[in-house]
Motif scaffolding. Structure first.
Motif, PDB file in Angstrom:
ATOM      1  N   THR A 256       5.611  -4.968   2.375  1.00 33.27           N
ATOM      2  CA  THR A 256       4.118  -4.819   2.022  1.00 33.27           C
ATOM      3  C   THR A 256       3.521  -3.599   2.740  1.00 33.27           C
ATOM      4  N   ASP A 257       2.631  -2.778   1.657  1.00 31.85           N
ATOM      5  CA  ASP A 257       1.607  -1.679   2.203  1.00 31.85           C
ATOM      6  C   ASP A 257       2.818  -0.596   2.643  1.00 31.85           C
ATOM      7  N   GLY A 258       3.574   0.007   1.719  1.00 35.71           N
ATOM      8  CA  GLY A 258       4.191   1.066   2.413  1.00 35.71           C
ATOM      9  C   GLY A 258       4.483   2.241   1.220  1.00 35.71           C
TER      10      GLY A 258
ATOM     11  N   ASN B 261       3.683   5.017  -3.524  1.00 38.54           N
ATOM     12  CA  ASN B 261       3.219   4.046  -2.901  1.00 38.54           C
ATOM     13  C   ASN B 261       3.122   2.559  -3.412  1.00 38.54           C
ATOM     14  N   PHE B 262       3.407   1.787  -2.628  1.00 44.38           N
ATOM     15  CA  PHE B 262       3.454   0.226  -2.976  1.00 44.38           C
ATOM     16  C   PHE B 262       2.744  -0.858  -2.116  1.00 44.38           C
ATOM     17  N   GLU B 263       2.131  -1.777  -2.775  1.00 49.07           N
ATOM     18  CA  GLU B 263       1.651  -3.037  -2.222  1.00 49.07           C
ATOM     19  C   GLU B 263       2.672  -3.874  -1.558  1.00 49.07           C
ATOM     20  N   THR B 264       3.604  -4.163  -2.562  1.00 44.15           N
ATOM     21  CA  THR B 264       4.542  -5.147  -2.502  1.00 44.15           C
ATOM     22  C   THR B 264       5.915  -4.755  -2.849  1.00 44.15           C
ATOM     23  N   TYR B 265       7.003  -4.633  -2.301  1.00 42.73           N
ATOM     24  CA  TYR B 265       8.384  -4.165  -2.692  1.00 42.73           C
ATOM     25  C   TYR B 265       9.378  -5.003  -2.167  1.00 42.73           C
ATOM     26  N   THR B 266      10.055  -5.558  -3.306  1.00 44.92           N
ATOM     27  CA  THR B 266      11.076  -6.544  -2.833  1.00 44.92           C
ATOM     28  C   THR B 266      12.518  -6.027  -2.987  1.00 44.92           C
TER      29      THR B 266
END
Length: 481
Positions: free
Chosen positions: A189-191, A214-219
């Motif tokens: 999260t946040d990256g 940029n991402f808020e959530t990355y799985t």
């Protein structure tokens, strides 16, 4: 052993606690660590037991009864000397066979635990090889149940050519998995995400194109199916200095020495070639000399550097090769030499780090080889320290003898640690690093044994000085008479 096992548990508590490991796995972990602890436990045990035993004998006037019966201290110690000598031989065998095998077992077990429990493989503050994927991961902190939450995550992903092409950074992360699933989820999260873009055009490749997002959530889904049936006893072909016996260490020491010398010579030759140091070719020529001094000889030998430039009288101190060139050519030569020297110095600095690592490995092998012998001899030396010391202090039990034994052992142990660290870095010879603590305790053992044999008490430095001068004056009186 019980005390040192607890110390080991505290050292590895972060790796073992809260990871869902079975009691059997933790038991194996501690069992494989026990032989390595023998290096610390056995010298302390011999020292403490000898002080306690002979201290109890002296306290209960057993030695007084022995001396009254004509039994000397050496005779009373004879059976224990034989026992300790046999113990030293058994210790050497143990250090040469059991400890290397246990080191290999503990290494493989830790690696296999990391496969079963991926959170164990992630260490705080350093990049860790994540066994379940081609990537390295670094976190500043792990917290929560089973260390599933991560803070300040940095991930380096590699391509098929094992080249780092992707960098992912996130402020927080979470590891999610279930027993029924073969997928481990890493939720970031946040990256932001950076990836090199592969191109075939050389012009575009020189611009180093990359993608940024940029991402808020990355799985990230990591397949764990190949790790489901992990054998905790699986062996890996990895061998450090502690995993080798004397025969293997001796062979590897010779190989490492030859390799290091070969690398140094090759690098030295490379530096000389880059500097243009091919060796000056000196010609010896016989030249006629018409001076009065030389008329007595047919010819004299003069050194001529080459056919382009001749140095008269052989005075090299006044010779300046730059004088052969013009001013602007001299500037070019100086700049070229400066750039070449700078590049070579940078190469030397980079090579120095590699050579330091190689020589550190070489020193560690020598240190490990001699520590096996030093451990066996230390048991005998510390017995000759503890036994006469117990007879001198005349005190049994776990009071004063325990304090004295711990002080002596800490002195022995810390000298060994400092000497070993100095030997690893090459500040002292590795052989001296392995034997220094034993060599310091050896004179102490001889001195204490001598005082106990002569039935003298603890060391009184004033009395020693007085006895020394008395001996000198007695010798003078005898000589005068």
């Amino acid at each position: 052993m019980f005390i040192f096992i607890f110390q080991t548990i505290w050292l590895f508590i972060d790796d073992l606690a809260g990871k869902g490991l079975d009691v059997i796995i933790i038991g194996k972990f501690l069992f494989y660590l026990m032989p390595d602890l023998t290096e610390k436990v056995l010298p302390l045990t011999v020292l403490l037991s000898s002080i306690l035993t002979f201290g109890t004998f002296a306290e209960n006037y057993e030695f007084a009864a022995m001396k009254a019966s004509g039994i000397s201290l050496q005779r009373a110690m004879r059976s224990l000397i034989i026992f300790v000598s046999v113990l030293g031989g058994v210790t050497f065998f143990f250090a040469n066979t059991v400890i290397p095998a246990s080191q290999r077992k503990i290494y493989n077990l830790r690696k296999n635990i990391a496969k079963v429990k991926p959170a164990v493989a992630i260490a705080e503050g350093v990049f860790s090889d994540f066994e379940a994927g081609d990537m390295n991961i670094k976190v500043d902190e792990k917290f929560g149940d089973n260390d599933r939450f991560l803070r300040n995550v940095i991930i380096h992903k590699k391509d098929r050519k094992n080249i780092n092409t992707t960098v992912i950074k996130a402020k927080q992360g979470e590891l999610k998995s279930s027993e029924d699933s073969d997928i481990l989820q890493l939720i970031l999260t946040d990256g932001h995400y950076n990836e090199d873009v592969p191109v075939k055009n050389n012009d575009r490749k020189s611009k180093l194109p990359y993608a940024h997002s940029n991402f808020e959530t990355y799985t990230m889904n990591i397949d764990l199916s190949e790790f489901n049936n992990v054998d905790l006893e699986e062996e890996r072909d990895v061998s450090t200095d502690k995993m080798k016996n004397i025969s293997r260490l001796s062979k590897d020491i010779d190989s490492l020495k030859v390799d290091n010398e070969r690398i140094v010579m090759a690098f030295s030759k490379n530096v000389n070639t880059r500097l243009g140091l091919y060796g000056a070719k000196i010609k010896i020529a016989k030249v006629k000399d018409t001076t009065a001094k030389a008329k007595k000889k047919d010819s004299i030998t003069k050194i001529i550097s080459d056919s382009i430039y001749n140095i008269n009288k052989g005075d090299f101190s006044k010779f300046d090769i730059l004088e052969m060139f013009k001013g602007w050519e001299q500037m070019q030569i100086m700049n070229s030499a400066k750039n070449a020297s700078t590049n070579i110095l940078n190469s030397i600095k980079g090579k120095k780090e590699e050579l330091d690592k190689r020589y550190k490995i070489y020193n560690l092998h020598i240190l490990s080889l001699h520590k096996k012998f030093a451990l066996a001899l230390s048991c005998i030396i510390l017995f000759f320290v503890g036994a006469p010391l117990g007879a001198i202090i005349r005190k049994g039990g776990l009071g004063l003898p325990m304090v004295i034994a711990i002080i002596l052992f800490l002195t022995y142990y810390f000298i060994g640690v400092f000497a070993g660290n100095y030997a690893k870095e090459g500040n002292i010879h590795p052989i001296l690093g392995a034997w220094l603590s034993s060599l310091i305790m050896l004179p102490l053992g001889i001195f204490l044994t001598k005082r106990a044999t002569e039935d003298k008490g603890m060391v009184n430095f004033g009395a020693i000085i007085v006895d020394f001068f008395k001996g000198i004056f007695k010798k003078k009186k005898v000589s005068n008479s």
